[in-house]
Design a protein around this motif. Structure first.
Motif, short mmCIF file in Angstrom:
data_model
loop_
_atom_site.label_atom_id
_atom_site.label_comp_id
_atom_site.label_asym_id
_atom_site.label_seq_id
_atom_site.Cartn_x
_atom_site.Cartn_y
_atom_site.Cartn_z
N THR A 113 2.26 -25.11 -11.24
CA THR A 113 1.27 -24.86 -10.19
C THR A 113 1.77 -25.45 -8.88
O THR A 113 2.25 -26.58 -8.84
CB THR A 113 -0.09 -25.49 -10.55
N VAL A 142 -1.63 -22.39 -6.13
CA VAL A 142 -1.33 -21.09 -6.72
C VAL A 142 -0.37 -21.27 -7.90
O VAL A 142 0.52 -22.11 -7.85
CB VAL A 142 -0.71 -20.12 -5.69
N TYR A 162 -2.54 -15.34 -8.22
CA TYR A 162 -3.39 -14.99 -9.34
C TYR A 162 -3.43 -13.47 -9.52
O TYR A 162 -3.50 -12.73 -8.52
CB TYR A 162 -4.81 -15.51 -9.13
N THR A 163 -3.41 -13.02 -10.76
CA THR A 163 -3.48 -11.59 -11.04
C THR A 163 -4.71 -10.98 -10.38
O THR A 163 -4.66 -9.87 -9.83
CB THR A 163 -3.54 -11.33 -12.55
N GLN A 164 -5.82 -11.72 -10.41
CA GLN A 164 -7.06 -11.20 -9.83
C GLN A 164 -7.12 -11.35 -8.32
O GLN A 164 -8.08 -10.90 -7.67
CB GLN A 164 -8.27 -11.89 -10.46
#
Length: 265
Positions: free
Chosen positions: A148, A172, A200-202
Motif C-alpha cells: 500500500t 492506494v 482500486y478496481t472500483q
C-alpha cells in the motif's frame, strides 16, 4: 487525450500566481457538491506530515531529493538546460502560509531519451539549498514496489476540478503489471519495466490533474518514508478500472543518482 496529471495552459499560468500566494480554490458551489475538499478519495495532510513535498509553479508536484534538487516528472518540464522560470514552494501544507519556503530553479535535467512514452522523470536544481526539511530517499530495489502506497499533492480533488490550497493525501494499493495491462484496464499501454500502477478496481481514490511529478511513497524496513513512484498519467481521475500509472523509481534509481551527482546534488 489529456492523460497527463499536469495542469496545462491557462491553469498552469494561474498556478504560477498561486505559488506566489493567490491560490485557486474550489468554488463554494463545487465544494458543496463534493463534500469536504480532498485529493480524490483522500484527506487533508497535517503540517509536518510530508516535509519533502514540493509544489512547482508550472502546475506539478515534486519531492525534495536533496537540499538543492527536486525530483519530478519529465512531462512537467520542456528540456534539459538552464531554467530560471520555475518557482518551488516547500515546507507548508497551506500554499498561502506566511512560513512557506520558496526557491527559483536554475537548471532542469530531463530523462535522456524521454519522448512521452516511459522514462517520465526529471530533476530541477534550486538556486540555493533548502535547509531544515527532510528529503525523500528513492527506492533502489524492487523490494518496496508492492503493498500500500501513500500519495499527496495540491492537484484537483475530482476530475476536471480546481487546484487546492491545502496539501491532500490518500493511500492506494499496488496493482500488478498483468492486471494493469489487462483488457479491462489499460490493454497493454503500461510499460512494465518503467511504470507501476496503483489504485482500486472500483475507483474512487487517485491522484489527479496537478499532482504530476509528485511522489508515491511507503514505509521501508526501518519505518522511514521511501519513494517508489512519480505521478505520471491515467485515464481521467479515480475511474473504475483505471488506476494511476506512476514512474517506477527503482528502475531508474541509478540514472537518477548519476544525474543528481552531475548537478551537484
Amino acid at each position: 487525450m489529456a492523460r497527463w496529471r499536469r495542469m496545462m495552459g491557462g491553469l498552469a499560468a494561474a498556478l504560477t500566481v498561486a505559488a506566489m500566494g493567490t491560490v485557486m480554490q474550489t468554488s463554494p458551489a463545487a465544494a458543496a457538491d463534493d463534500g469536504p475538499q480532498k485529493v480524490v478519495g483522500g484527506s487533508r495532510a497535517n503540517q509536518g506530515d510530508f516535509p519533502f513535498m514540493v509544489r512547482l509553479s508550472m502546475g506539478c508536484g515534486g519531492a525534495l531529493y536533496s537540499p538543492t534538487l527536486v525530483l519530478t516528472a519529465a512531462h512537467c518540464v520542456n528540456r534539459t538546460g538552464t531554467n530560471t522560470s520555475i518557482t518551488a514552494t516547500l515546507g507548508v501544507v497551506d500554499l498561502n502560509s506566511s512560513s512557506k519556503i520558496t526557491r527559483k530553479s536554475n537548471y532542469v535535467y530531463r530523462a535522456p531519451g524521454y519522448n512521452g512514452n516511459g522514462k517520465d522523470w526529471a530533476l530541477i536544481r534550486l538556486s540555493s539549498p533548502v535547509t531544515g526539511l527532510a528529503t525523500l530517499p528513492i527506492a533502489t530495489t524492487t523490494a518496496y514496489d508492492s503493498g500500500t502506497f501513500t500519495v499527496a499533492g495540491w492537484g484537483a480533488t475530482r476530475e476536471g476540478g480546481a487546484q487546492q490550497r491545502y496539501l491532500m493525501t490518500a493511500t492506494v494499493p499496488f496493482v500488478s503489471d498483468a492486471t494493469c495491462n489487462s483488457s479491462s484496464m489499460y490493454n497493454g499501454e503500461v510499460i512494465p519495466s518503467d511504470e507501476i500502477c496503483a489504485g482500486y478496481t472500483q475507483g474512487g481514490v487517485d491522484t489527479c490533474q496537478g499532482d504530476s511529478g509528485g511522489p508515491m511513497f511507503r514505509r521501508d524496513a526501518a519505518n522511514a518514508w521511501i519513494q517508489v513512484g512519480i505521478v505520471s498519467w491515467g485515464d481521467g481521475c479515480a475511474r473504475p478500472n483505471k488506476p494511476g500509472v506512476y514512474t517506477q523509481v527503482s528502475y531508474f534509481s541509478s540514472s537518477i543518482a548519476s544525474a543528481a551527482a552531475s548537478l551537484g546534488g
